[in-house]
Design a protein around this motif. Structure first.
Motif, mmCIF file in Angstrom:
data_model
loop_
_atom_site.group_PDB
_atom_site.id
_atom_site.type_symbol
_atom_site.label_atom_id
_atom_site.label_comp_id
_atom_site.label_asym_id
_atom_site.label_seq_id
_atom_site.Cartn_x
_atom_site.Cartn_y
_atom_site.Cartn_z
ATOM 1 N N GLU A 82 62.730 51.841 102.269
ATOM 2 C CA GLU A 82 61.620 52.243 101.413
ATOM 3 C C GLU A 82 61.730 51.486 100.097
ATOM 4 O O GLU A 82 62.832 51.326 99.555
ATOM 5 C CB GLU A 82 61.628 53.756 101.168
ATOM 6 C CG GLU A 82 61.493 54.598 102.433
ATOM 7 C CD GLU A 82 60.186 54.412 103.183
ATOM 8 O OE1 GLU A 82 59.224 53.865 102.596
ATOM 9 O OE2 GLU A 82 60.117 54.816 104.365
ATOM 10 N N VAL A 83 60.602 51.039 99.586
ATOM 11 C CA VAL A 83 60.570 50.149 98.425
ATOM 12 C C VAL A 83 59.497 50.606 97.446
ATOM 13 O O VAL A 83 58.654 51.449 97.769
ATOM 14 C CB VAL A 83 60.303 48.695 98.864
ATOM 15 C CG1 VAL A 83 61.404 48.199 99.796
ATOM 16 C CG2 VAL A 83 58.946 48.566 99.558
ATOM 17 N N ASP A 84 59.510 50.003 96.245
ATOM 18 C CA ASP A 84 58.469 50.308 95.267
ATOM 19 C C ASP A 84 57.530 49.126 95.021
ATOM 20 O O ASP A 84 56.833 49.071 94.018
ATOM 21 C CB ASP A 84 59.071 50.821 93.958
ATOM 22 C CG ASP A 84 59.983 49.808 93.272
ATOM 23 O OD1 ASP A 84 60.011 48.629 93.691
ATOM 24 O OD2 ASP A 84 60.678 50.206 92.320
ATOM 25 N N GLY A 85 57.526 48.193 95.957
ATOM 26 C CA GLY A 85 56.638 47.030 95.884
ATOM 27 C C GLY A 85 56.975 46.058 96.988
ATOM 28 O O GLY A 85 57.963 46.244 97.715
ATOM 29 N N PRO A 121 67.791 46.118 87.841
ATOM 30 C CA PRO A 121 67.528 45.977 86.406
ATOM 31 C C PRO A 121 66.381 45.004 86.141
ATOM 32 O O PRO A 121 66.345 43.900 86.684
ATOM 33 C CB PRO A 121 68.852 45.426 85.861
ATOM 34 C CG PRO A 121 69.882 45.854 86.848
ATOM 35 C CD PRO A 121 69.192 45.814 88.190
ATOM 36 N N GLY A 122 65.434 45.427 85.339
ATOM 37 C CA GLY A 122 64.317 44.572 84.969
ATOM 38 C C GLY A 122 63.215 44.478 86.002
ATOM 39 O O GLY A 122 62.203 43.794 85.764
ATOM 40 N N ALA A 123 63.370 45.130 87.153
ATOM 41 C CA ALA A 123 62.341 45.050 88.192
ATOM 42 C C ALA A 123 61.150 45.940 87.833
ATOM 43 O O ALA A 123 61.281 46.928 87.102
ATOM 44 C CB ALA A 123 62.924 45.470 89.538
ATOM 45 N N ALA A 124 59.987 45.563 88.353
ATOM 46 C CA ALA A 124 58.757 46.323 88.131
ATOM 47 C C ALA A 124 58.469 47.211 89.337
ATOM 48 O O ALA A 124 59.197 47.182 90.339
ATOM 49 C CB ALA A 124 57.597 45.357 87.891
ATOM 50 N N ARG A 125 57.409 47.985 89.225
ATOM 51 C CA ARG A 125 56.913 48.769 90.350
ATOM 52 C C ARG A 125 55.463 48.397 90.601
ATOM 53 O O ARG A 125 54.671 48.292 89.664
ATOM 54 C CB ARG A 125 57.055 50.272 90.076
ATOM 55 C CG ARG A 125 58.483 50.751 90.192
ATOM 56 C CD ARG A 125 58.651 52.225 89.918
ATOM 57 N NE ARG A 125 59.979 52.667 90.331
ATOM 58 C CZ ARG A 125 60.502 53.853 90.043
ATOM 59 N NH1 ARG A 125 59.819 54.738 89.315
ATOM 60 N NH2 ARG A 125 61.715 54.162 90.464
ATOM 61 N N THR A 158 51.747 50.199 95.581
ATOM 62 C CA THR A 158 52.789 50.933 96.286
ATOM 63 C C THR A 158 52.996 52.315 95.671
ATOM 64 O O THR A 158 53.192 53.306 96.394
ATOM 65 C CB THR A 158 54.106 50.147 96.262
ATOM 66 O OG1 THR A 158 53.878 48.838 96.792
ATOM 67 C CG2 THR A 158 55.181 50.841 97.092
ATOM 68 N N MET A 159 52.936 52.389 94.357
ATOM 69 C CA MET A 159 53.126 53.679 93.699
ATOM 70 C C MET A 159 51.963 54.633 93.990
ATOM 71 O O MET A 159 52.160 55.856 94.006
ATOM 72 C CB MET A 159 53.313 53.481 92.198
ATOM 73 C CG MET A 159 54.585 52.720 91.840
ATOM 74 S SD MET A 159 56.087 53.378 92.646
ATOM 75 C CE MET A 159 56.133 55.025 91.932
ATOM 76 N N PHE A 173 50.602 54.816 96.895
ATOM 77 C CA PHE A 173 51.021 55.388 98.169
ATOM 78 C C PHE A 173 52.049 56.496 97.934
ATOM 79 O O PHE A 173 51.942 57.588 98.501
ATOM 80 C CB PHE A 173 51.619 54.314 99.082
ATOM 81 C CG PHE A 173 52.442 54.888 100.198
ATOM 82 C CD1 PHE A 173 51.846 55.450 101.308
ATOM 83 C CD2 PHE A 173 53.840 54.902 100.119
ATOM 84 C CE1 PHE A 173 52.609 56.011 102.324
ATOM 85 C CE2 PHE A 173 54.605 55.458 101.127
ATOM 86 C CZ PHE A 173 53.985 56.010 102.232
ATOM 87 N N TRP A 174 53.048 56.227 97.101
ATOM 88 C CA TRP A 174 54.090 57.220 96.890
ATOM 89 C C TRP A 174 53.557 58.491 96.241
ATOM 90 O O TRP A 174 54.092 59.579 96.461
ATOM 91 C CB TRP A 174 55.240 56.640 96.077
ATOM 92 C CG TRP A 174 56.147 55.771 96.893
ATOM 93 C CD1 TRP A 174 56.413 54.449 96.711
ATOM 94 C CD2 TRP A 174 56.909 56.168 98.039
ATOM 95 N NE1 TRP A 174 57.280 53.990 97.665
ATOM 96 C CE2 TRP A 174 57.600 55.036 98.498
ATOM 97 C CE3 TRP A 174 57.062 57.376 98.718
ATOM 98 C CZ2 TRP A 174 58.440 55.069 99.598
ATOM 99 C CZ3 TRP A 174 57.895 57.416 99.813
ATOM 100 C CH2 TRP A 174 58.580 56.274 100.254
ATOM 101 N N ALA A 175 52.494 58.376 95.463
ATOM 102 C CA ALA A 175 51.889 59.574 94.867
ATOM 103 C C ALA A 175 51.364 60.525 95.937
ATOM 104 O O ALA A 175 51.240 61.732 95.697
ATOM 105 C CB ALA A 175 50.773 59.172 93.914
ATOM 106 N N SER A 176 51.067 59.993 97.117
ATOM 107 C CA SER A 176 50.579 60.828 98.224
ATOM 108 C C SER A 176 51.714 61.391 99.074
ATOM 109 O O SER A 176 51.465 62.148 100.012
ATOM 110 C CB SER A 176 49.635 60.019 99.115
ATOM 111 O OG SER A 176 50.348 59.024 99.842
ATOM 112 N N GLU A 177 52.960 61.016 98.753
ATOM 113 C CA GLU A 177 54.135 61.457 99.515
ATOM 114 C C GLU A 177 55.190 62.016 98.563
ATOM 115 O O GLU A 177 56.307 61.487 98.454
ATOM 116 C CB GLU A 177 54.711 60.278 100.315
ATOM 117 C CG GLU A 177 53.779 59.685 101.350
ATOM 118 C CD GLU A 177 53.613 60.574 102.572
ATOM 119 O OE1 GLU A 177 54.456 61.475 102.774
ATOM 120 O OE2 GLU A 177 52.646 60.359 103.326
ATOM 121 N N PRO A 178 54.873 63.107 97.846
ATOM 122 C CA PRO A 178 55.804 63.587 96.810
ATOM 123 C C PRO A 178 57.155 64.038 97.351
ATOM 124 O O PRO A 178 58.184 63.839 96.682
ATOM 125 C CB PRO A 178 55.037 64.742 96.159
ATOM 126 C CG PRO A 178 54.018 65.168 97.181
ATOM 127 C CD PRO A 178 53.646 63.915 97.909
#
Length: 201
Positions: free
Chosen positions: A15-18, A52-56, A60-61, A63-68
């Motif tokens: 699972e990833v954030d981007g 460190p320093g990575a973005a989101r 993708t975020m 999508f994650w808002a729909s899977e709390p």
């Protein structure tokens, strides 16, 4: 043609954030290992601290808002990625060889694992015609390609629509260990179906 026996099948889910390793982060991964008799012989799972320093990625975020529930799960008990990759390689060495990486799809999950292994432990997820160190043998198994080929389903760029009989027992929760086991279930359901049809996998 008969199937070569003796492999350990390592089903991976991440699972990833981007979409982009390095620019974005792998937040969680799990691997469920099975022997050729379809018995689970080990699991490994870690939630990871973001790079460190990575973005989101906003998409993708969304999508994650729909899977709390899944989002909360993968953000708990986060480990340092370098330590997690070292632990993962150590764990794979406890499994019988030869180990085969299996993903749904391999082009995404293995790509991310490969990036993290190269960065943190100087290994690779997949072997090619190169002198590299990898916990796994060969190019791995792309589970959706295997299933589509088995049931003569045409390729499409969208989400595969598998026969319901092949998805019995799958719990796709976006928690990596659940999903890794689900990929194993899909693969082995399909392999058993092929054998009933007297077609070599």
């Amino acid at each position: 043609m008969t199937e070569t026996l003796g492999f350990t099948y390592c089903f991976l889910d991440i699972e990833v954030d981007g979409p982009d390793p390095g620019r974005h982060s792998m937040l969680s991964f799990a691997c469920a290992a099975y022997d050729d008799e379809e018995r689970e012989i080990g699991t490994f799972a870690r939630n990871l601290l973001p790079l460190p320093g990575a973005a989101r990625s906003p998409k993708t975020m969304k999508f994650w808002a729909s899977e709390p529930e899944a989002w909360a799960f993968i953000n708990a008990d986060q480990a340092d990625p370098a330590a997690a990759m070292a632990d993962f390689v150590t764990w794979t060495a406890t499994l019988p060889a030869e180990r085969v990486l299996c993903c749904h799809p391999i082009i995404f999950d293995a790509f991310w694992l490969d990036w993290y292994l190269r960065k943190f432990v100087d290994q690779r997820a997949l072997q090619g015609p190169f002198d590299v160190v990898s916990p796994f043998a060969g190019g791995g198994i792309d589970v959706p390609s295997y299933v589509r080929g088995a049931v003569n389903q045409a390729y499409s760029s969208g989400q595969p629509a598998y026969p319901a009989s092949l998805t019995v027992g799958i719990n796709h929760s976006h928690k990596p260990i659940d999903d890794a086991r689900g990929h194993a279930t899909l693969y082995f359901n399909t392999r058993r179906w092929l054998r009933r049809q007297r077609i070599a996998p």
